[in-house]
Design a protein around this motif. Sequence first.
Motif, short mmCIF file in Angstrom:
data_model
loop_
_atom_site.label_atom_id
_atom_site.label_comp_id
_atom_site.label_asym_id
_atom_site.label_seq_id
_atom_site.Cartn_x
_atom_site.Cartn_y
_atom_site.Cartn_z
N SER A 1 0.79 -1.23 0.00
CA SER A 1 0.00 0.00 0.00
C SER A 1 0.83 1.28 0.00
O SER A 1 0.26 2.36 -0.01
CB SER A 1 -0.93 0.02 1.23
OG SER A 1 -0.17 0.04 2.43
N LEU A 2 2.16 1.18 0.00
CA LEU A 2 2.97 2.39 -0.01
C LEU A 2 2.74 3.16 -1.30
O LEU A 2 2.73 2.60 -2.39
CB LEU A 2 4.46 2.03 0.11
CG LEU A 2 5.43 3.22 0.13
CD1 LEU A 2 5.25 4.04 1.42
CD2 LEU A 2 6.88 2.75 0.01
N ARG A 3 2.54 4.45 -1.16
CA ARG A 3 2.37 5.33 -2.31
C ARG A 3 3.51 6.33 -2.35
O ARG A 3 3.90 6.89 -1.33
CB ARG A 3 1.03 6.07 -2.25
CG ARG A 3 -0.19 5.17 -2.42
CD ARG A 3 -1.48 5.98 -2.40
NE ARG A 3 -1.56 6.91 -3.52
CZ ARG A 3 -2.03 6.59 -4.74
NH1 ARG A 3 -2.46 5.36 -4.97
NH2 ARG A 3 -2.09 7.50 -5.70
N CYS A 4 4.02 6.55 -3.55
CA CYS A 4 5.13 7.50 -3.73
C CYS A 4 4.85 8.40 -4.93
O CYS A 4 4.15 8.00 -5.86
CB CYS A 4 6.44 6.76 -3.98
SG CYS A 4 6.99 5.67 -2.64
N SER B 1 1.19 10.72 -7.75
CA SER B 1 1.25 9.74 -6.66
C SER B 1 0.75 8.39 -7.18
O SER B 1 -0.34 8.30 -7.76
CB SER B 1 0.38 10.21 -5.50
OG SER B 1 0.39 9.26 -4.46
N ASP C 1 0.68 3.87 -6.55
CA ASP C 1 0.90 2.72 -5.70
C ASP C 1 2.20 2.03 -6.11
O ASP C 1 2.46 1.83 -7.30
CB ASP C 1 -0.24 1.71 -5.83
CG ASP C 1 -1.52 2.22 -5.17
OD1 ASP C 1 -1.42 2.86 -4.11
OD2 ASP C 1 -2.61 1.98 -5.73
N CYS D 1 10.12 5.33 -0.56
CA CYS D 1 10.01 6.38 -1.57
C CYS D 1 11.36 7.11 -1.63
O CYS D 1 12.04 7.26 -0.62
CB CYS D 1 8.92 7.38 -1.20
SG CYS D 1 7.25 6.70 -1.07
N ASP E 1 3.73 7.22 3.09
CA ASP E 1 3.07 7.55 1.83
C ASP E 1 3.40 8.97 1.36
O ASP E 1 3.29 9.94 2.13
CB ASP E 1 1.55 7.44 1.99
CG ASP E 1 1.08 5.99 2.01
OD1 ASP E 1 1.88 5.10 1.64
OD2 ASP E 1 -0.08 5.74 2.38
N ASN E 2 3.85 9.06 0.11
CA ASN E 2 4.10 10.34 -0.56
C ASN E 2 5.11 11.23 0.16
O ASN E 2 5.10 12.45 0.01
CB ASN E 2 2.79 11.11 -0.75
CG ASN E 2 1.81 10.35 -1.61
OD1 ASN E 2 2.19 9.82 -2.65
ND2 ASN E 2 0.55 10.28 -1.19
#
Length: 212
Positions: free
Chosen positions: A19-22, A35, A37, A45, A101-102
Amino acid sequence: MKLLLTACLTWAVLYTAESLRCHVCTDATCFNSTSQDCPATSTVCKTVTSVIFTGTSVSGTINKTCSSLLSCATPLGIETEWSVNRGFARESHTQLCCVTDNCNIQTLAIPNPAPNGKQCPGCASSADSLAGTCNATVSCMGAEDSCFSGNTTSNSKDVLQLGCISRNLCSNLAAIESLLGSNPRITCGAPWSAKISAALLAFALTAYKALV
């Protein structure tokens, strides 16, 4: 009941891992990063601002991406500058790797290009490096706080490598290989200017004792 609990826990672990979002982009400005997944293999990230000098050519790039932990040559959560300067070519980066995340939305500053007063032996050209006939002096810049020397391999031939390096790269074999070439046998040491100063001090002390 136990089977249901096990299934739920497994799903939670897999969901967390994937689920990590970058933010993702690669160009000169990264004004329009998006952004996304990350795949399960990417656990961090990364944002990097790079400047590469080759002869009289200069190019700058900003890269934001999902990444693996192994590809980060810098400590997590700490903005770090690192650089290699061979005289005829210099590569410098400001990098941040992070795990939320991000967290790589920011664009980092351009690496410091100013001479820092240190000097190291280096090569005047890539031809000298290939021939092993390097006798130039390199002025270190920015974060380059150490000299390096050694060899890499190109087409089954040893290539002489000399110049300035930031010490935080000296223990990272993977990073050195990506920057200098395959099969690196590189040793880092104190700045050459510091070595010269120490040698002059030792000579002065010897001369003084001889006179008195």
